[in-house]
Design a protein around this motif. Structure first.
Motif, PDB file in Angstrom:
ATOM      1  N   GLU A  71       0.835  -1.197   0.000  1.00  0.00           N
ATOM      2  CA  GLU A  71       0.000   0.000   0.000  1.00  0.00           C
ATOM      3  C   GLU A  71       0.877   1.256   0.000  1.00  0.00           C
ATOM      4  OE1 GLU A  71      -3.389  -0.111  -0.266  1.00  0.00           O
ATOM      5  OE2 GLU A  71      -2.941  -2.241  -0.555  1.00  0.00           O
ATOM      6  N   ILE A  72       0.311   2.350  -0.494  1.00  0.00           N
ATOM      7  CA  ILE A  72       1.045   3.614  -0.559  1.00  0.00           C
ATOM      8  C   ILE A  72       1.317   4.146   0.839  1.00  0.00           C
ATOM      9  CG2 ILE A  72       0.836   6.052  -1.216  1.00  0.00           C
ATOM     10  CD1 ILE A  72      -0.652   5.139  -3.719  1.00  0.00           C
ATOM     11  N   ASN A  73       2.559   4.551   1.075  1.00  0.00           N
ATOM     12  CA  ASN A  73       2.945   5.172   2.336  1.00  0.00           C
ATOM     13  C   ASN A  73       2.715   6.678   2.188  1.00  0.00           C
ATOM     14  OD1 ASN A  73       4.254   6.227   4.603  1.00  0.00           O
ATOM     15  ND2 ASN A  73       5.809   4.620   4.601  1.00  0.00           N
ATOM     16  N   GLY A  74       1.529   7.124   2.588  1.00  0.00           N
ATOM     17  CA  GLY A  74       1.111   8.504   2.353  1.00  0.00           C
ATOM     18  C   GLY A  74       2.031   9.534   2.969  1.00  0.00           C
ATOM     19  N   MET A  75       2.481   9.278   4.199  1.00  0.00           N
ATOM     20  CA  MET A  75       3.332  10.243   4.885  1.00  0.00           C
ATOM     21  C   MET A  75       4.672  10.408   4.160  1.00  0.00           C
ATOM     22  SD  MET A  75       4.619  10.285   8.869  1.00  0.00           S
ATOM     23  CE  MET A  75       2.928  10.479   9.436  1.00  0.00           C
ATOM     24  N   VAL A  76       5.261   9.286   3.762  1.00  0.00           N
ATOM     25  CA  VAL A  76       6.547   9.332   3.070  1.00  0.00           C
ATOM     26  C   VAL A  76       6.400  10.031   1.715  1.00  0.00           C
ATOM     27  CG1 VAL A  76       8.248   7.922   1.839  1.00  0.00           C
ATOM     28  CG2 VAL A  76       7.659   7.393   4.202  1.00  0.00           C
ATOM     29  N   GLN A  77       5.323   9.750   0.993  1.00  0.00           N
ATOM     30  CA  GLN A  77       5.153  10.353  -0.320  1.00  0.00           C
ATOM     31  C   GLN A  77       4.941  11.860  -0.217  1.00  0.00           C
ATOM     32  OE1 GLN A  77       3.101   8.351  -3.378  1.00  0.00           O
ATOM     33  NE2 GLN A  77       3.712   6.326  -2.701  1.00  0.00           N
ATOM     34  N   THR A  78       4.304  12.299   0.850  1.00  0.00           N
ATOM     35  CA  THR A  78       4.171  13.736   1.091  1.00  0.00           C
ATOM     36  C   THR A  78       5.535  14.348   1.368  1.00  0.00           C
ATOM     37  OG1 THR A  78       1.932  13.484   1.990  1.00  0.00           O
ATOM     38  CG2 THR A  78       3.121  15.496   2.553  1.00  0.00           C
ATOM     39  N   MET A  79       6.336  13.659   2.177  1.00  0.00           N
ATOM     40  CA  MET A  79       7.686  14.141   2.491  1.00  0.00           C
ATOM     41  C   MET A  79       8.543  14.222   1.234  1.00  0.00           C
ATOM     42  SD  MET A  79       8.367  11.948   5.982  1.00  0.00           S
ATOM     43  CE  MET A  79      10.096  12.433   6.108  1.00  0.00           C
ATOM     44  N   LEU A  80       8.420  13.237   0.347  1.00  0.00           N
ATOM     45  CA  LEU A  80       9.219  13.232  -0.875  1.00  0.00           C
ATOM     46  C   LEU A  80       8.770  14.325  -1.840  1.00  0.00           C
ATOM     47  CD1 LEU A  80       9.743   9.437  -1.603  1.00  0.00           C
ATOM     48  CD2 LEU A  80      11.343  11.068  -0.616  1.00  0.00           C
ATOM     49  N   SER A  81       7.492  14.643  -1.826  1.00  0.00           N
ATOM     50  CA  SER A  81       7.005  15.740  -2.664  1.00  0.00           C
ATOM     51  C   SER A  81       7.645  17.053  -2.226  1.00  0.00           C
ATOM     52  CB  SER A  81       5.480  15.846  -2.576  1.00  0.00           C
ATOM     53  OG  SER A  81       4.869  14.699  -3.118  1.00  0.00           O
ATOM     54  N   ILE A  82       7.761  17.225  -0.909  1.00  0.00           N
ATOM     55  CA  ILE A  82       8.415  18.422  -0.373  1.00  0.00           C
ATOM     56  C   ILE A  82       9.907  18.402  -0.711  1.00  0.00           C
ATOM     57  CG2 ILE A  82       9.021  19.658   1.747  1.00  0.00           C
ATOM     58  CD1 ILE A  82       6.367  18.565   2.936  1.00  0.00           C
ATOM     59  N   ALA A  83      10.521  17.223  -0.557  1.00  0.00           N
ATOM     60  CA  ALA A  83      11.953  17.096  -0.838  1.00  0.00           C
ATOM     61  C   ALA A  83      12.265  17.386  -2.297  1.00  0.00           C
ATOM     62  CB  ALA A  83      12.433  15.693  -0.469  1.00  0.00           C
ATOM     63  N   SER A  84      11.378  16.972  -3.212  1.00  0.00           N
ATOM     64  CA  SER A  84      11.612  17.234  -4.635  1.00  0.00           C
ATOM     65  C   SER A  84      11.557  18.731  -4.917  1.00  0.00           C
ATOM     66  CB  SER A  84      10.588  16.489  -5.492  1.00  0.00           C
ATOM     67  OG  SER A  84       9.296  17.033  -5.349  1.00  0.00           O
ATOM     68  N   THR A  85      10.736  19.449  -4.154  1.00  0.00           N
ATOM     69  CA  THR A  85      10.674  20.905  -4.294  1.00  0.00           C
ATOM     70  C   THR A  85      12.003  21.524  -3.893  1.00  0.00           C
ATOM     71  OG1 THR A  85       8.294  20.895  -3.804  1.00  0.00           O
ATOM     72  CG2 THR A  85       9.461  22.996  -3.578  1.00  0.00           C
ATOM     73  N   PHE A  86      12.580  21.038  -2.799  1.00  0.00           N
ATOM     74  CA  PHE A  86      13.875  21.552  -2.348  1.00  0.00           C
ATOM     75  C   PHE A  86      14.978  21.214  -3.343  1.00  0.00           C
ATOM     76  CE2 PHE A  86      11.848  21.749   1.901  1.00  0.00           C
ATOM     77  CZ  PHE A  86      12.205  23.051   2.234  1.00  0.00           C
ATOM     78  N   ALA A  87      14.910  20.032  -3.953  1.00  0.00           N
ATOM     79  CA  ALA A  87      15.914  19.650  -4.953  1.00  0.00           C
ATOM     80  C   ALA A  87      15.860  20.601  -6.141  1.00  0.00           C
ATOM     81  CB  ALA A  87      15.687  18.214  -5.416  1.00  0.00           C
ATOM     82  N   SER A  88      14.652  20.984  -6.524  1.00  0.00           N
ATOM     83  CA  SER A  88      14.486  21.929  -7.624  1.00  0.00           C
ATOM     84  C   SER A  88      14.961  23.323  -7.228  1.00  0.00           C
ATOM     85  CB  SER A  88      13.011  21.978  -8.037  1.00  0.00           C
ATOM     86  OG  SER A  88      12.804  22.891  -9.084  1.00  0.00           O
ATOM     87  N   LEU A  89      14.645  23.734  -6.007  1.00  0.00           N
ATOM     88  CA  LEU A  89      15.071  25.049  -5.521  1.00  0.00           C
ATOM     89  C   LEU A  89      16.586  25.140  -5.415  1.00  0.00           C
ATOM     90  CD1 LEU A  89      12.440  25.771  -2.700  1.00  0.00           C
ATOM     91  CD2 LEU A  89      12.725  27.019  -4.844  1.00  0.00           C
ATOM     92  N   GLU A  90      17.218  24.042  -5.008  1.00  0.00           N
ATOM     93  CA  GLU A  90      18.669  24.022  -4.900  1.00  0.00           C
ATOM     94  C   GLU A  90      19.313  24.329  -6.246  1.00  0.00           C
ATOM     95  OE1 GLU A  90      22.200  21.076  -3.210  1.00  0.00           O
ATOM     96  OE2 GLU A  90      20.402  20.214  -4.116  1.00  0.00           O
ATOM     97  N   LEU A  91      18.777  23.725  -7.294  1.00  0.00           N
ATOM     98  CA  LEU A  91      19.309  23.966  -8.632  1.00  0.00           C
ATOM     99  C   LEU A  91      19.085  25.420  -9.044  1.00  0.00           C
ATOM    100  CD1 LEU A  91      20.627  22.675 -11.102  1.00  0.00           C
ATOM    101  CD2 LEU A  91      18.349  22.183 -11.968  1.00  0.00           C
TER     102      LEU A  91
END
Length: 207
Positions: free
Chosen positions: A112-132
């Motif tokens: 099953e989807i780990n909702g909390m982790v996927q939310t955290m990764l969505s935020i992390a992907s934003t930071f990865a984009s901002l870093e660039l």
């Protein structure tokens, strides 16, 4: 053992983020838990690797791979939309993404989807984009400062020449990164394999 794929990506051929180092670290950590059936190791910008990610997904789906492992989220993509699509496809095919630096799994052991982790990764992907974006902003700032104070490019051409400072900084992003970290010219030469003259030119632009 369930099958797994390892992703190791770098934007430039630099020692500090060498793809083989990433691969070795992940293999050492996960080979006793999963059967590593393939390693995708390559050098390419994290904003221009959609084609490789599509190849990875295609391989995983066709070969019944249950886990895709990367050392950090930016190794998959630095574009928010691209990572979101990659995650969606993995969810549809019950493929678990493991982000090693945070020990995060996108799926629960039940599949099953780990909702909390996927939310955290969505935020992390934003930071990865901002870093660039911040890196690009610093490059542009260095270029503008150099032009303002000197009026000439690092190659001695007048401002406005075809090979301008922005292109030069982009071509030597690895040098910029190490200089921003406070590395000396000598250490930067060792880490990038580039000449003292080239590094000195770049240092003038980002000082």
């Amino acid at each position: 053992m369930e099958k797994a794929i390892i992703i190791s990506r770098c934007s430039t051929n630099e020692n500090r983020q060498d793809v083989s180092r990433q691969s070795e670290q992940l293999t050492s950590t996960y080979s006793n838990q999963y059967k590593i059936v393939k390693e995708f190791t390559y050098y390419k910008s994290g904003t221009k690797n959609d084609e490789v990610n599509a190849e990875i997904l295609d391989y995983a789906i066709k070969n019944d791979v249950k886990h895709i492992i990367a050392i950090e989220i930016s190794r998959i993509s630095r574009k928010i939309s691209s990572f979101a699509l990659f995650l969606e496809k993995c969810n549809e095919n019950k493929i678990n993404i493991i982000i090693d630096n945070f020990k995060l799994h996108t799926l629960l052991p039940t599949g099953e989807i780990n909702g909390m982790v996927q939310t955290m990764l969505s935020i992390a992907s934003t930071f990865a984009s901002l870093e660039l974006s911040m890196i690009k902003e610093r490059l542009n700032s260095g270029r503008e400062k150099f032009i303002r104070e000197n009026g000439y490019s690092a190659l001695g051409r007048k401002t406005g020449s075809k090979k301008d400072n922005t292109k030069l900084l982009s071509e030597h992003a690895d040098i910029v990164k190490f200089l921003k970290q406070g590395q000396s010219v000598r250490n930067t030469m060792k880490l990038t394999g580039k000449s003292n003259g080239t590094i000195q030119k770049i240092r003038k632009l980002v000082a």
